[in-house]
Each structure stands twice: as C-alpha cells, then as structure tokens.
Design a protein around this motif. Sequence first.
Motif, short mmCIF file in Angstrom:
data_model
loop_
_atom_site.label_atom_id
_atom_site.label_comp_id
_atom_site.label_asym_id
_atom_site.label_seq_id
_atom_site.Cartn_x
_atom_site.Cartn_y
_atom_site.Cartn_z
N CYS A 105 39.38 30.55 43.44
CA CYS A 105 39.78 31.01 42.10
C CYS A 105 40.77 30.05 41.45
N SER A 116 47.70 37.99 43.04
CA SER A 116 46.75 38.92 43.63
C SER A 116 47.47 40.20 44.00
N PHE A 137 45.73 45.59 36.72
CA PHE A 137 44.84 44.45 36.66
C PHE A 137 43.58 44.77 37.45
N ASN A 138 42.53 45.17 36.75
CA ASN A 138 41.33 45.62 37.43
C ASN A 138 40.16 44.67 37.30
N GLU A 139 40.45 43.41 36.98
CA GLU A 139 39.39 42.43 36.91
C GLU A 139 39.93 41.04 37.25
N ASN A 140 39.02 40.18 37.67
CA ASN A 140 39.40 38.80 37.96
C ASN A 140 39.29 37.98 36.68
N LYS A 141 40.37 37.35 36.27
CA LYS A 141 40.34 36.61 35.02
C LYS A 141 41.53 35.68 34.90
N TYR A 200 45.89 32.83 37.01
CA TYR A 200 44.67 33.53 37.43
C TYR A 200 45.09 34.85 38.07
N SER A 202 43.89 38.04 40.11
CA SER A 202 42.81 38.54 40.96
C SER A 202 43.05 40.00 41.28
N ASN A 203 41.96 40.77 41.33
CA ASN A 203 42.10 42.18 41.71
C ASN A 203 41.92 42.37 43.22
N GLU A 204 41.79 41.27 43.95
CA GLU A 204 41.59 41.36 45.39
C GLU A 204 42.87 41.78 46.11
#
Length: 311
Positions: A105, A116, A137-141, A200, A202-204
């Motif tokens: 990412c 993250s 933050f519920n999306e990767n962007k 960046y 991340s939702n991970e």
Amino acid sequence: MSNKISIVVPVYNVENYILECIESIINQSLKEIEIIVINDGSTDNSIKKLEQIKDSRIKLINKRNGGLSSARNEGLKVCSGKYLIFIDSDDFLLDKYCLENMYACISSNDLDILSSNAKLFYEEKNKYVETNKGLTFNENKVMSIDDFIRKSQVCDIAPVCFYMYRTKFLKGNNLSFKEGIYHEDELFTYKALLKTENIYVSNEYFYAYRQRDGSITSSKNNIKRGLDIIDICLELEKDFENIKNKEIKMILCNRGFNMILESVLKYNIKKIDINTKKYLIKHSKSIKDKVRACICILSPSIYKAIISRGV
C-alpha cells in the motif's frame, strides 16, 4: 538484497512476551526485513529468550536503560530499510501478511506514512477488541492529512505502532522521540503528520496492542504523566500555529484543550502554570468550554469535584 522494512523493537523486562512478539515478525510472508531489537537494560530473561531464536535478520543492540523514547531513537539511528515500523515488545502482529500488505500500500502510492488499525488484546480474558479508529476509516484509500485529522477527531491516532513510515522521511525531517517524558507518541505522531500532505489509510487490523497490568500504558497514578501531556500540548501549539487551514488548526488546538482538562482530572493535578492557563483561555471557543476553562483555572480541585458529580 536490500531491506524493504526495518522493525524496531525496544525491549525492557518482557520475558513473558518477547518470543510471541518476535515470532510474529519473523514469520511474516515478507522476508526482506531487518529486526532491530534494542535491549534497554533488561534485568530479566528477555534477552536469553530472544537468543533462542536463530534468525540472521535480528540485530541486537544492548544499551543502558534510558526509556522507550531512547530505545526507539537508537533503532531509528541504525535502521536501513526503506520503510520503518515500531513494535512494542509485549505486542505482536496479527497475521503473517501484515507487513506485505502494508508495504504494498505505502510503496505503490509512494507515500511517507501509512496508518492502519489495531486490536486491543486483553490477555486475561484472551479477548480482542477493535480500536475505534476502525469505525471511522472503513476503506483503503489515500487521504489528505487535513481529511485524516477531520475524520479522526474522536479517535486515538497517537500510538506510533499504528503507522508505517518512510525511513528517509523521518530522518530527513529530523524526527525523533523526546526523551524523559511519558506519552511521547502524542508529540511524535503529530509532528510527523504535519510534515506530509497525504497519508495512506488502511482498514486492515494488523497490530495486537496488549493490555496488561503494570505496563507503561496502564500505569495511571503518576502526576508527571499528566504534566507531560500538558507540556506536549503546549509544545504542539507552536507547530499548530503554522497551519494555514484555520479549521484544522482549531480542531488540533481544541484537542489539546480537552487533553489538558482530561489530564487534570485523570492525574489529579492540583495546580496549573500560567502558560497552561493562557492556553485554556485562548482555545476555549464555546460558552461551555469557557466555563470549564475558568473553573479549572480558578481551582483544578473544584473543577474535578464538579465533573465527578456529573454537573
């Protein structure tokens, strides 16, 4: 073969946890890593247990005890990876693809910082709880720092271990941890965020943040901790003054305002100095905040008594 990621692990008297931590790193699918273990003067069997692991990627540095900030700074000096993460020695990575996914990412988007999520791990109950950042933050962007700050107003984004950094970015901006203080992450993270334009997100969930009695983060009854938070807020105000976006500046200063009042309550601070009083007056925007600030300035003890009664 160059290292893609440096992992800095400060170690101080964590013999019950060090193996789980290091094994979660060496078992990662991404192999081009260096694991920099800083022995910060441990007096237990932490290092003996570490030496049971035979892996050429582990670099052990022994130093006199200087605290978490000192140990992290030592790791920052010697790391050679393109990117860097900090992992506390009683925590661990949640699965073997964490570093590979994070690296993909941040490198593919050519950014300085990746944020993250983490799960709180309560060892006594063997229970994981998602941090509230995941709810926001519920999306990767890729996100601008301004948007990141806007959307994280109700979240704890300070812990350094929730991030991956470009090593060149940290060193080029002379970013390091202030030594001799508690809550050093609050200072480091915001100084780092304000040095870049995009991040960046991340939702991970990659990081397990262990909650245990006796750890640095679980110790509450220490006035110095509260005073350090106040000093950090005052120091960050100088950085915030350079922010051109008035909305973002107000959000960050308001966060400092609330952190100061929370510290007065949590750490039972009975006296605040003139600079703290000026901060509270300057950054109390609403009528409610002005009342809270005036009472706290008049008497922290009275303020605590009023809040404890739910007034």
